[in-house]
Structures are given as structure tokens and as C-alpha cells.
Design an enzyme around this catalytic site. Structure first.
Site, PDB file in Angstrom:
ATOM      1  N   ARG A 187       0.847  -1.182   0.000  1.00 27.79           N
ATOM      2  CA  ARG A 187       0.000   0.000   0.000  1.00 27.79           C
ATOM      3  C   ARG A 187       0.884   1.234   0.000  1.00 27.79           C
ATOM      4  O   ARG A 187       1.796   1.359   0.810  1.00 27.79           O
ATOM      5  CB  ARG A 187      -0.898   0.001   1.244  1.00 27.79           C
ATOM      6  CG  ARG A 187      -1.778   1.235   1.354  1.00 27.79           C
ATOM      7  CD  ARG A 187      -2.310   1.384   2.756  1.00 27.79           C
ATOM      8  NE  ARG A 187      -3.081   2.599   2.903  1.00 27.79           N
ATOM      9  CZ  ARG A 187      -2.555   3.788   3.129  1.00 27.79           C
ATOM     10  NH1 ARG A 187      -1.241   3.920   3.206  1.00 27.79           N
ATOM     11  NH2 ARG A 187      -3.322   4.855   3.259  1.00 27.79           N
ATOM     12  N   THR A 188       0.636   2.176  -0.919  1.00 26.65           N
ATOM     13  CA  THR A 188       1.407   3.412  -0.974  1.00 26.65           C
ATOM     14  C   THR A 188       0.520   4.585  -0.553  1.00 26.65           C
ATOM     15  O   THR A 188      -0.673   4.613  -0.843  1.00 26.65           O
ATOM     16  CB  THR A 188       1.968   3.668  -2.381  1.00 26.65           C
ATOM     17  OG1 THR A 188       0.906   3.611  -3.347  1.00 26.65           O
ATOM     18  CG2 THR A 188       3.002   2.609  -2.744  1.00 26.65           C
ATOM     19  N   ASP A 189       1.124   5.551   0.122  1.00 20.27           N
ATOM     20  CA  ASP A 189       0.387   6.717   0.598  1.00 20.27           C
ATOM     21  C   ASP A 189       0.064   7.656  -0.550  1.00 20.27           C
ATOM     22  O   ASP A 189       0.516   7.469  -1.686  1.00 20.27           O
ATOM     23  CB  ASP A 189       1.203   7.458   1.667  1.00 20.27           C
ATOM     24  CG  ASP A 189       1.426   6.618   2.911  1.00 20.27           C
ATOM     25  OD1 ASP A 189       0.565   5.756   3.195  1.00 20.27           O
ATOM     26  OD2 ASP A 189       2.458   6.810   3.591  1.00 20.27           O
ATOM     27  N   ALA A 190      -0.703   8.685  -0.233  1.00 21.46           N
ATOM     28  CA  ALA A 190      -1.076   9.691  -1.233  1.00 21.46           C
ATOM     29  C   ALA A 190       0.177  10.326  -1.831  1.00 21.46           C
ATOM     30  O   ALA A 190       1.076  10.759  -1.111  1.00 21.46           O
ATOM     31  CB  ALA A 190      -1.956  10.765  -0.592  1.00 21.46           C
TER      32      ALA A 190
END
Length: 564
Positions: A187-190
């Protein structure tokens, strides 16, 4: 005779009349049958005019309700049951239905909600569990993971819509990604980019009249999101659970390694914590610069500065302290040193030689770890601050201890997910490749992003690296960040000093409010900025977007969802 006629009438009304077959599914008492049939006027004619029997029956039912028969009691009971409080299961079903309706709104143009119901459904095509290898630039997106708020733009949401349009996901499954078992490896952040990431889900691999499904899906995707390939995997394959490790790269301008400006807050902290008799020689960069020089004047000189090989080796010495299994509770938020999840394994850290792009020199740090804590950018911040303040590398060992210390996080602009690795899965599926061809239904290919190295490198240069450098050249994000560090005058960063010792005032005590805590700026979590925002970004004293000192309130479940 009358009893026989009544029997014939009931036989016709309940069995022989095809218009009344659906009524057989409804439970009804025998007394009600006789009561209803006796209320029909001239029942012999009903045998000849069956089309009039239904309205007559409805009329008799209405009359029965008016006369106070047993039906009203059942209606009242039904009404009473509807007024009972909903169970958890009912609320969950209603919530899921609401999510699906919102998903449908994102997939259908306005005014077409009822068009599908009038058209015949397409034939069902078989779905197969697959691994989708993708790359993307996260600028302008609110992270990787799909959200049910239709106004939030995410990588998964954009990809899922493209799969539906290309026919890889059927219209029956277009309203809910859960139906196709969607999952992700990291999962990658904004705003965070990924040269390679993997999504596992069930898709239709053979779409009629589509010879090249990868090319067809890419046609529906924006250019900043690419599908490298899709691979058939085991039905039990779960992207996050099967992933062995992940590789990240962080890029930063080498001028961040210049020591703090004389007279700045961090410079004073270094002098206050230094042992007696310590004399700090002025760094050559600051020798001919007035303490009153403007940030813009300093910035022009910083871009032309080049790091020495000795400083690069110092970076590599500190980076080696991260390798191995350690307690990284200080490198995230809300974690306790007693939590088993705080122990992570870093397999390798590689620091490349500096490279010049335009006027600015850049350094790349490659991190290969089994998994990373939320806000892993704190690792790079510690690495840089230790190198630029002359702090001994042994302080890293202190950060693994039970004492809680504050570490600022780097700007999100420089973070890039290279790709996840699946070595254990590839070894496990070796028997499924022996003596088989890719056309064999049982064949399971290896998951390897390096196969697409040429395409990935081209994509990184065009959509990721160029964007990073353009934002830095225009807005000076990294310089603005380092000036917020140097201007801080509290105790949170006092352990960055030549002694390598942790002052007691730097230790965070749970439940004790500390004076002048360091405030992170939310602006540094963004990777794209509107034109004309440079002045506000570069204002180190601007606390308008400073985060409240409540990061520790994140629960463990939330932290687990945010980790990569």
C-alpha cells in the site's frame, strides 16, 4: 353436489389456473381457502371466465380486511416486526448495498442507471485468479487503495474502472471489487510513486475480440498508470500474504547534507550538547555567507554544491546500522517497543554515487526490507541528520532501545516503491513449470518485475524522476523541509549531537506534555503543488499546516493498514 363444485373450483383456482401458480408458494390455511372461495359471487361462472377471477379474489380479500378477518392481524404483525431495531447483519447488508450503489455511480454515465436492466445480459465468461503487475506516478492520487467515496481519486479505483471498460471485469462484478477478490502487495500513501506494484484479483483473461488484453487495458488507463503484464497464479494467491519483501528507493538532493547554518536553532543545539572544549569549525559552504543571507540566495548556492566522497562514505556507514532485525518502534507512530510488530528485518541498504541532473546533485538510497513501518521516511531523515550534524553512527542503536524519541519524516516527494518480491512463491510453483508450456492450463509463471526492466526504466524517467526534479527545481521542497529542521529550537532533536548521547529532555514520556514539540508540516506529505505556491512552501516559520501532537492516537489496526 355443492361440495363437489366447491372442490372443482378450488382445484381450478389453486392448481390448474397458470395465473395462480405463484400463489402455491404462499402459505395459507385451509379455512381461508373456503372463506375466500365462498365470497366469490356465482362461482360456476369463474370456471368459464378465469380471467375475471383474479380481480374478484382481490376484491374479496379487500372485503375480508374490511370485515375484520384474520388477515389484518397478520399485517399488523408484519408492521410490528418492521419497527424492530435492525440487527448487525441487516445493517451490514444495507451498508454493503449502499457501497455498491456508489460504485455503480462511478461506472455509469449520468442518466444510464436503468439502461442496463433493459438490455440482455452478456454471456458469463470464466474468471481466473491473476497477478497484475503495474507501475504508476502517485502525483494527484489519494494513495493506492480504493476507497468507497466516489470523489476520492485512487490508483486502484482508476485501474478497476479500466478493467471493467476493457471487459476484464464483467458488469455483474463492476459494482464491488470484493467480488473479484482484489488485494495488493504494498500500500502506498497519497502521492507516492511505484515503478512496480502487484494487485491480485480474478479477471477474465480471454475477452472476445481482444487479442492483446494488456494493450487494451492500457488504452483505458491514463499515461501515468501502466499495466506491465498479468500472470496466472494459484487460486489461493494473496498479494500481501505471499509477498516476501519489498524494495523502495528514496531520492534527495545532496545539499541536505550541508551542516546547519550558523546561528540557526539546530546549530545552537549542537553547540549546547557538545562536550566541554568542543570547537566546531565552520563548514566551508558557510564561510563566505552572511548569517543574514536570504533563503533564495542560499538556495542558489546549494544547488551548485557537490558532496565529498567522505560524506557519502559516512552515509553508508550509518546506513549499515539499519541492516538486520531491529526494533523500529521509533521510526513510526503509535508503536510500543514491546509490540512484536515493531521488529522488522532490513535485508540491504545501498547508497548510489551522486548524480547531477540540471544544476542539482541527487543521491539515491535503495532499501530492501521484509516489510516497512508506516512513515518509513523517518529512516532516511535519521540517516541525513546524523551525517550532517556529526552525530556518531552508534546513536542508531539507541533509537532501537526502549526510550521513545522523535524522528522527523522526510518529504514524500522522494519516495518510490521499486517493486515487491515473491521468491518463496516462485520456488513453491517450480513443479508447475517443469515439462509444461505457458499454454498449459496448469502452468504458473514466475513473478519477476525485472523482465520488464526496459519499460519500467523508461516510465520512471518520463513520469517519476522528471516530475520529482521539476517540483524541486520550481518549489524547493527539500530546502524548505531542511530549513524547518534547522529553525527548530526545542528539545526533540537534541540527541543529534557530537557526543552520541541521548539527553533526558529529548526522551518522550507518555502522558507528559513536552514544551515546544516539533510540528510536522502536512505540505511535505504532498508530491505535487499548484503554481505560485513556492512562497508559502518555503516559509519555514509558517505553521498553518502543522500537525497536532496527536500522532500517537493511531490504533494498531490502522497502523497495520498503512504499512507497506
Amino acid at each position: 353436489m355443492s361440495a363437489l363444485c366447491m372442490f372443482h373450483h378450488l382445484l381450478w383456482r389453486r392448481i390448474l389456473n397458470p395465473l395462480s401458480l405463484h400463489q402455491l408458494r404462499q402459505p395459507i390455511r385451509l379455512s381461508q381457502w373456503f372463506t375466500r372461495s365462498l365470497t366469490i359471487d356465482h362461482y360456476p361462472f369463474a370456471l368459464m371466465q378465469s380471467d375475471q377471477s383474479e380481480p374478484t379474489l382481490k376484491r374479496s380479500q379487500a372485503e375480508m380486511l374490511e370485515d375484520g378477518a384474520s388477515e389484518p392481524k397478520r399485517v399488523k404483525s408484519s408492521r410490528a416486526s418492521s419497527e424492530r431495531p435492525q440487527s448487525k447483519k441487516q445493517k451490514k447488508l444495507e451498508k454493503r448495498s449502499d457501497r455498491r450503489s456508489r460504485r455503480r455511480a462511478t461506472l455509469r454515465p449520468d442518466g444510464e442507471e436503468h439502461a442496463e436492466s433493459l438490455e440482455p445480459k452478456a454471456p458469463r465468461l470464466p474468471k481466473r485468479q491473476c497477478a497484475l503487475l503495474i507501475g504508476y506516478s502517485g502525483a494527484g492520487y489519494n494513495g493506492m487503495q480504493m476507497q468507497y467515496d466516489t470523489n476520492v481519486k485512487t490508483i486502484e479505483g482508476t485501474l478497476f474502472n479500466a478493467l471493467v471498460k476493457a471487459g476484464a471485469v464483467s458488469q455483474d462484478n463492476a459494482d464491488d471489487p470484493v467480488k473479484v477478490n482484489l488485494g495488493r502487495a504494498a500500500r502506498t500513501d497519497a502521492g507516492v510513486h511505484a515503478a512496480g506494484n502487484l494487485i491480485s484479483m480474478k479477471i477474465i483473461t480471454q475477452v472476445p475480440d481482444v487479442p492483446d488484453l494488456v494493450a487494451r487495458i492500457n488504452e483505458e488507463l491514463p499515461p501515468e498508470i501502466r499495466l506491465w503484464n498479468f500472470l496466472r497464479v494459484q487460486n489461493s494467491f494473496n498479494a500481501r500474504g505471499v509477498c516476501d519483501s519489498r524494495k523502495y528507493t528514496y531520492f534527495f538532493p545532496s545539499y541536505l547534507l550541508i551542516p546547519p547554518k550558523p546561528g540557526s536553532g539546530l546549530h545552537k543545539i549542537i553547540l549546547n550538547q557538545a562536550p566541554e572544549g568542543y570547537e566546531q569549525q565552520a563548514h566551508p559552504f558557510w564561510v563566505d555567507i552572511s548569517p543574514e543571507s536570504s533563503p533564495d540566495d542560499d538556495m542558489r548556492r546549494k544547488r551548485l554544491w557537490r558532496v565529498s566522497q567522505d560524506v557519502v562514505e559516512k552515509l553508508r556507514e550509518v546506513a549499515n546500522k539499519f541492516v538486520g532485525s531491529h526494533n523500529f518502534h521509533n521510526f513510526t507512530v503509535g508503536a510500543s517497543p514491546k509490540d512484536a510488530s515493531s521488529r522488522r528485518v532490513i535485508r540491504e541498504i545501498e547508497i548510489a554515487d551522486p548524480v547531477v541532473y540540471g544544476d542539482t546533485e541527487w543521491i539515491a538510497v535503495l532499501l530492501h526490507g521484509q516489510s516497512f513501518m508506516f512513515h518509513q521516511r523517518k529512516m532516511i531523515a535519521a540517516l541525513i541528520l546524523i551525517a550532517r550534524t556529526g552525530t556518531p553512527a552508534e546513536v542508531i542503536s539507541e533509537l532501537y532501545g526502549i526510550r521513545q524519541l522523535f524522528i522527523p519524516r522526510m518529504p514524500a516527494l522522494g519516495l518510490l516503491l521499486e517493486y515487491p518480491l515473491f521468491n518463496s512463491y516462485n520456488k513453491k510453483t517450480e513443479p508447475l513449470r517443469e515439462n509444461k508450456t505457458p499454454e498449459d492450463p496448469e502452468y504458473r509463471p514466475t513473478i519477476d518485475f525485472e523482465v520488464h526492466r526496459a519499460e519500467i526504466d523508461k516510465f520512471k524517467q518520463e513520469f517519476i524522476y522528471s516530475g520529482m526534479r521539476a517540483v524541486e527545481d520550481r518549489d524547493g521542497i527539500f530546502d524548505a523541509w531542511i530549513r524547518t529542521i534547522d529553525s527548530y529550537v526545542g528539545n526533540d532533536l537534541s540527541y543529534f549531537n557530537p557526543t552520541g548521547k541521548i539527553p533526558e529532555e529529548a526522551v518522550i514520556q507518555m502522558g507528559v506534555k513536552r514544551p515546544n514539540p516539533f510540528r510536522e508540516r502536512k505540505r511535505f506529505d504532498a508530491t505535487s503543488f499548484p503554481e505560485g505556491s513556492r512562497e508559502r512552501i518555503s516559509d519555514a516559520a509558517d505553521l498553518g499546516d502543522a500537525e497536532a501532537d496527536d500522532e500517537l492516537k493511531l490504533d494498531k489496526k490502522k497502523l497495520a493498514e498503512l504499512e507497506g
